[in-house]
Design a protein around this motif. Sequence first.
Motif, PDB file in Angstrom:
ATOM      1  N   ILE A  47       0.746  -1.245  -0.181  1.00  0.00           N
ATOM      2  CA  ILE A  47      -0.181   0.006  -0.065  1.00  0.00           C
ATOM      3  C   ILE A  47       0.828   1.256   0.088  1.00  0.00           C
ATOM      4  O   ILE A  47       1.734   1.114   0.616  1.00  0.00           O
ATOM      5  N   ASP A  51      -5.022   6.824   2.769  1.00  0.00           N
ATOM      6  CA  ASP A  51      -6.247   7.913   2.699  1.00  0.00           C
ATOM      7  C   ASP A  51      -6.905   8.024   3.866  1.00  0.00           C
ATOM      8  O   ASP A  51      -7.622   8.979   4.257  1.00  0.00           O
ATOM      9  N   ILE A  66      -6.522   2.587   4.893  1.00  0.00           N
ATOM     10  CA  ILE A  66      -7.116   2.361   3.737  1.00  0.00           C
ATOM     11  C   ILE A  66      -6.346   3.089   2.886  1.00  0.00           C
ATOM     12  O   ILE A  66      -6.290   4.367   2.868  1.00  0.00           O
ATOM     13  N   GLY A  67      -5.876   2.664   1.531  1.00  0.00           N
ATOM     14  CA  GLY A  67      -5.137   3.413   0.696  1.00  0.00           C
ATOM     15  C   GLY A  67      -5.013   2.566  -0.528  1.00  0.00           C
ATOM     16  O   GLY A  67      -5.544   1.512  -0.693  1.00  0.00           O
ATOM     17  N   LYS A  68      -4.135   2.944  -1.272  1.00  0.00           N
ATOM     18  CA  LYS A  68      -4.140   2.221  -2.702  1.00  0.00           C
ATOM     19  C   LYS A  68      -2.706   1.813  -2.864  1.00  0.00           C
ATOM     20  O   LYS A  68      -1.688   2.010  -2.428  1.00  0.00           O
ATOM     21  N   ASN A  69      -2.637   0.423  -3.245  1.00  0.00           N
ATOM     22  CA  ASN A  69      -1.591  -0.386  -3.633  1.00  0.00           C
ATOM     23  C   ASN A  69      -0.899   0.231  -4.977  1.00  0.00           C
ATOM     24  O   ASN A  69      -1.247   0.992  -5.628  1.00  0.00           O
ATOM     25  N   GLN A  73      -5.111  -0.152  -6.794  1.00  0.00           N
ATOM     26  CA  GLN A  73      -6.368  -0.548  -6.160  1.00  0.00           C
ATOM     27  C   GLN A  73      -6.571  -0.502  -4.880  1.00  0.00           C
ATOM     28  O   GLN A  73      -5.506  -0.080  -4.198  1.00  0.00           O
ATOM     29  N   GLU A  74      -7.697   0.102  -4.303  1.00  0.00           N
ATOM     30  CA  GLU A  74      -7.957   0.370  -3.114  1.00  0.00           C
ATOM     31  C   GLU A  74      -7.841  -0.763  -2.106  1.00  0.00           C
ATOM     32  O   GLU A  74      -8.178  -2.114  -2.388  1.00  0.00           O
ATOM     33  N   LYS A  91      -7.879  -6.541  -0.592  1.00  0.00           N
ATOM     34  CA  LYS A  91      -8.297  -5.459  -1.422  1.00  0.00           C
ATOM     35  C   LYS A  91      -9.815  -5.046  -0.969  1.00  0.00           C
ATOM     36  O   LYS A  91     -10.449  -5.984  -0.464  1.00  0.00           O
ATOM     37  N   ILE A  92      -9.970  -4.046  -0.853  1.00  0.00           N
ATOM     38  CA  ILE A  92     -11.470  -3.433  -0.663  1.00  0.00           C
ATOM     39  C   ILE A  92     -12.586  -4.032  -1.487  1.00  0.00           C
ATOM     40  O   ILE A  92     -13.455  -4.575  -1.070  1.00  0.00           O
ATOM     41  N   SER A  93     -12.150  -4.319  -2.712  1.00  0.00           N
ATOM     42  CA  SER A  93     -13.169  -5.102  -3.728  1.00  0.00           C
ATOM     43  C   SER A  93     -13.264  -6.559  -3.378  1.00  0.00           C
ATOM     44  O   SER A  93     -14.248  -6.961  -3.711  1.00  0.00           O
ATOM     45  N   SER A  97     -18.206  -3.555   0.936  1.00  0.00           N
ATOM     46  CA  SER A  97     -18.154  -2.098   1.039  1.00  0.00           C
ATOM     47  C   SER A  97     -18.685  -1.399   2.338  1.00  0.00           C
ATOM     48  O   SER A  97     -19.550  -2.032   2.900  1.00  0.00           O
TER      49      SER A  97
END
Length: 158
Positions: A47, A51, A66-69, A73-74, A91-93, A97
Amino acid sequence: MYKWLAIILSCLLIAAGISGCVYSKAMAPMKKARDAAEERLKSETDIKSADEFYLYNGSRTYYVVIGKNSKGQEAAAWIPDNKKDKVHVKKISDGVSKQDAVNKLLSEKKPKEILGVRLGMEKELPVWELSYLDENSNLNYYYIHFDSGKWLRKIENL
């Protein structure tokens, strides 16, 4: 008249300064925890940005970021306060949610007010912790499993 106005304004400025100092001192441990979590985040995960940050105090303390890799991707990282324990990343996905967790609460309970929604970890299971007030203004906690979206536990009428 102007003398009293100057005295009142001076007192207000002093009170504002003291309040700012107290707030800053009170938030210092949270800032220190966030900095330590972000340091582990950068050294132990993929990551790249932080965020959102949650401090979760359940059966154990976790710092959740929580952030982006690197692929954009979140993702979420559950960082235990014990430095010897492993950091969990998902991964958040791949999970439920935040909005879906809130919708599940709204469909099963009738909260008067939702106080907070945060990620946490209970018994090595990632969860959404939703705190809310019911129609009688009682504090309640509702836990939803992050992976499956199923209800995990609830604490009611506090």
